[in-house]
Design a protein around this motif. Structure first.
Motif, PDB file in Angstrom:
ATOM      1  N   ASP A  84       0.801  -1.223   0.000  1.00 59.31           N
ATOM      2  CA  ASP A  84       0.000   0.000   0.000  1.00 59.31           C
ATOM      3  C   ASP A  84       0.835   1.273   0.000  1.00 59.31           C
ATOM      4  O   ASP A  84       0.281   2.375  -0.018  1.00 59.31           O
ATOM      5  N   ALA A  85       2.139   1.139   0.034  1.00 59.83           N
ATOM      6  CA  ALA A  85       3.005   2.312   0.095  1.00 59.83           C
ATOM      7  C   ALA A  85       3.016   3.049  -1.240  1.00 59.83           C
ATOM      8  O   ALA A  85       2.887   2.451  -2.310  1.00 59.83           O
ATOM      9  N   LYS A  86       3.190   4.336  -1.157  1.00 56.50           N
ATOM     10  CA  LYS A  86       3.391   5.173  -2.338  1.00 56.50           C
ATOM     11  C   LYS A  86       4.885   5.191  -2.630  1.00 56.50           C
ATOM     12  O   LYS A  86       5.697   5.265  -1.711  1.00 56.50           O
ATOM     13  N   LEU A  87       5.246   5.116  -3.899  1.00 57.88           N
ATOM     14  CA  LEU A  87       6.652   5.027  -4.282  1.00 57.88           C
ATOM     15  C   LEU A  87       7.138   6.320  -4.925  1.00 57.88           C
ATOM     16  O   LEU A  87       6.436   6.914  -5.742  1.00 57.88           O
ATOM     17  N   VAL A  88       8.355   6.716  -4.557  1.00 56.32           N
ATOM     18  CA  VAL A  88       8.999   7.880  -5.156  1.00 56.32           C
ATOM     19  C   VAL A  88      10.388   7.444  -5.620  1.00 56.32           C
ATOM     20  O   VAL A  88      11.222   7.052  -4.801  1.00 56.32           O
ATOM     21  N   ALA A  89      10.604   7.502  -6.929  1.00 55.11           N
ATOM     22  CA  ALA A  89      11.919   7.190  -7.503  1.00 55.11           C
ATOM     23  C   ALA A  89      12.771   8.443  -7.452  1.00 55.11           C
ATOM     24  O   ALA A  89      12.365   9.499  -7.935  1.00 55.11           O
ATOM     25  N   LEU A  90      13.941   8.325  -6.837  1.00 56.11           N
ATOM     26  CA  LEU A  90      14.878   9.449  -6.756  1.00 56.11           C
ATOM     27  C   LEU A  90      15.991   9.226  -7.770  1.00 56.11           C
ATOM     28  O   LEU A  90      16.952   8.511  -7.511  1.00 56.11           O
ATOM     29  N   GLY A  91      15.820   9.778  -8.951  1.00 56.67           N
ATOM     30  CA  GLY A  91      16.821   9.640  -9.998  1.00 56.67           C
ATOM     31  C   GLY A  91      16.458   8.603 -11.046  1.00 56.67           C
ATOM     32  O   GLY A  91      15.529   7.818 -10.883  1.00 56.67           O
ATOM     33  N   ARG A  92      17.243   8.604 -12.114  1.00 55.46           N
ATOM     34  CA  ARG A  92      16.953   7.745 -13.268  1.00 55.46           C
ATOM     35  C   ARG A  92      17.182   6.267 -12.997  1.00 55.46           C
ATOM     36  O   ARG A  92      16.494   5.417 -13.548  1.00 55.46           O
ATOM     37  N   THR A  93      18.164   5.950 -12.161  1.00 59.91           N
ATOM     38  CA  THR A  93      18.423   4.532 -11.874  1.00 59.91           C
ATOM     39  C   THR A  93      17.213   3.908 -11.191  1.00 59.91           C
ATOM     40  O   THR A  93      16.779   2.811 -11.561  1.00 59.91           O
TER      41      THR A  93
END
Length: 127
Positions: A84-93
């Motif tokens: 149920d967590a919201k995901l945040v990608a930090l950067g292109r990798t």
């Protein structure tokens, strides 16, 4: 219904910095972690931090596609533990890894390294 304050937000980076004294994701002593914490300081939520890989690279070089792919099973396992967590990608990798896992339910932000400083304002002020 969950409120923002009860929902988990997982920030996903690439891999530990060589400046980090540990192999933990976003060690609090590292500058990029301090920057990220400034960005999110006004958000009321449970924060979790993960990396695509837990292995430091020589001279902090970017992970290769092969290194990203080798890291996917463990990253998937970690993410599956928090459905149920919201995901945040930090950067292109991190973006690449999430796309390879067929995850399209994430927000992308620049990695909070010194190269990508977007100011001292909080995320809330940028939205």
């Amino acid at each position: 219904m969950q409120t923002l304050s009860t929902r988990a937000i997982i920030f996903i980076g690439s891999n530990p910095s060589n400046a980090s004294p540990s192999d933990c994701a976003f060690d609090p002593s590292v500058r990029s972690t301090k920057t990220l914490l400034t960005w999110i300081s006004d958000i009321e939520a449970k924060f979790m931090f993960m990396n695509v890989s837990d292995i430091k690279t020589k001279n902090n070089k970017q992970l290769s596609m092969a290194e990203i792919k080798r890291s996917l099973p463990l990253l998937k396992e970690k993410l599956d533990a928090h459905p149920d967590a919201k995901l945040v990608a930090l950067g292109r990798t991190a973006e690449k890894a999430l796309k390879l896992l067929n995850r399209n339910d994430f927000l992308s932000l620049p990695h909070p390294s010194g190269i990508n400083q977007i100011g001292r304002a909080s995320c809330r002020e940028r939205v």
